[in-house]
Structure formats: structure tokens, C-alpha cells
Scaffold this motif. Structure first.
Motif, PDB file in Angstrom:
ATOM      1  N   PHE A   1       0.760  -1.284  -0.005  1.00  0.00           N
ATOM      2  CA  PHE A   1       0.029  -0.157  -0.123  1.00  0.00           C
ATOM      3  C   PHE A   1       0.868   1.198   0.216  1.00  0.00           C
ATOM      4  CE2 PHE A   1      -2.949  -3.157   1.802  1.00  0.00           C
ATOM      5  CZ  PHE A   1      -3.781  -2.935   1.107  1.00  0.00           C
ATOM      6  N   GLN A   2       0.765   1.931  -1.042  1.00  0.00           N
ATOM      7  CA  GLN A   2       1.486   3.234  -1.408  1.00  0.00           C
ATOM      8  C   GLN A   2       0.857   4.517  -0.695  1.00  0.00           C
ATOM      9  OE1 GLN A   2       2.537   2.729  -5.455  1.00  0.00           O
ATOM     10  NE2 GLN A   2       4.435   1.790  -4.759  1.00  0.00           N
ATOM     11  N   THR A   3      -0.098   4.458  -0.602  1.00  0.00           N
ATOM     12  CA  THR A   3      -0.887   5.714  -0.049  1.00  0.00           C
ATOM     13  C   THR A   3      -1.620   5.112   1.060  1.00  0.00           C
ATOM     14  OG1 THR A   3      -2.787   5.459  -1.600  1.00  0.00           O
ATOM     15  CG2 THR A   3      -0.641   7.014  -2.383  1.00  0.00           C
ATOM     16  N   ASN A   4      -2.743   6.013   1.278  1.00  0.00           N
ATOM     17  CA  ASN A   4      -3.780   5.741   2.443  1.00  0.00           C
ATOM     18  C   ASN A   4      -4.842   4.984   1.848  1.00  0.00           C
ATOM     19  OD1 ASN A   4      -4.896   5.578   4.853  1.00  0.00           O
ATOM     20  ND2 ASN A   4      -6.019   7.570   4.740  1.00  0.00           N
ATOM     21  N   ALA A   5      -4.680   3.905   0.971  1.00  0.00           N
ATOM     22  CA  ALA A   5      -5.148   3.019   0.314  1.00  0.00           C
ATOM     23  C   ALA A   5      -6.033   2.094   1.097  1.00  0.00           C
ATOM     24  CB  ALA A   5      -4.243   2.406  -0.916  1.00  0.00           C
ATOM     25  N   VAL A   6      -6.927   1.376   0.457  1.00  0.00           N
ATOM     26  CA  VAL A   6      -7.837   0.229   1.428  1.00  0.00           C
ATOM     27  C   VAL A   6      -7.927  -0.943   0.253  1.00  0.00           C
ATOM     28  CG1 VAL A   6     -10.147   1.163   0.965  1.00  0.00           C
ATOM     29  CG2 VAL A   6      -9.820  -0.189   2.809  1.00  0.00           C
ATOM     30  N   LEU A   7      -8.119  -1.935   0.877  1.00  0.00           N
ATOM     31  CA  LEU A   7      -8.418  -3.131  -0.014  1.00  0.00           C
ATOM     32  C   LEU A   7     -10.111  -3.668   0.488  1.00  0.00           C
ATOM     33  CD1 LEU A   7      -7.781  -5.432  -2.142  1.00  0.00           C
ATOM     34  CD2 LEU A   7      -7.142  -7.039  -0.102  1.00  0.00           C
TER      35      LEU A   7
END
Length: 102
Positions: free
Chosen positions: A53-59
Motif C-alpha cells: 500500500f503506497q498511499t492511504n489505500a484500502v483493499l
């Protein structure tokens, strides 16, 4: 350092946005995720895969997630941009058959 085991010879397969009926393999690893990943349909993640995860990403799982590693070859979900990167998993209308282990 957690990322030291990635090795420089592995390919990187960027993932971002909608994922529909996909299969992430160790050969395509690591999988950098610069934005949210939303699983529609199904996603299978093989043992030994690294998701970065490179940013404030969610799966977000809106379908079926099958991510089953092994004790000797686990699946690794990690962040690359410090404590602000990666919000984790969100199971939203996910199939009850979804699996997440090792």
C-alpha cells in the motif's frame, strides 16, 4: 527492514481501482497499490505475494477474496509510505466464503 526480502529480480504489477476476477501470483509480485483496490467478482492471491500500500489505500472486498498463504510462504500486506499509508481491509458485501490466512 520488512521489504528487504523482496529481492530486486522480481517483477512489480501495479494494482489500483476495480479488480474483477483476477489472480495475483508470486511471479507478478510485488503488487504496489497507489490507490484503493475494490474487488468485484473474485480475487485470488497466491502464497508468497507482497501487496504494498503506497498511499492511504484500502483493499475493499465486494465479492470473493481467497488469500491463503502458508506458514513457509505467507502473503504479506504492508505499507511503503510510513504510518499514514494503508487503511487495511474493508469487507463490504463480501462473500462469506472469503478466506484470509497466513
Amino acid at each position: 527492514m520488512l521489504l528487504a526480502g523482496l529481492g530486486r529480480s522480481q517483477a512489480a504489477t501495479e494494482v489500483c481501482g476495480l479488480i474483477n476476477n483476477d489472480h495475483w501470483t508470486k511471479a507478478g509480485s510485488p503488487y504496489p497499490a497507489p490507490c484503493d483496490v475494490v474487488v468485484l467478482g473474485s480475487l485470488t492471491i497466491d502464497p508468497g505475494v507482497w501487496v504494498l500500500f503506497q498511499t492511504n489505500a484500502v483493499l475493499q472486498v465486494n465479492g470473493l477474496l481467497t488469500a491463503v498463504g502458508t506458514a513457509d510462504d505467507p502473503i504479506c500486506f504492508t505499507r511503503t509510505n510510513g504510518p499514514e499509508a494503508g487503511r487495511g481491509f474493508y469487507f463490504n458485501y463480501a462473500s462469506p466464503a472469503s478466506q484470509l490466512a497466513y
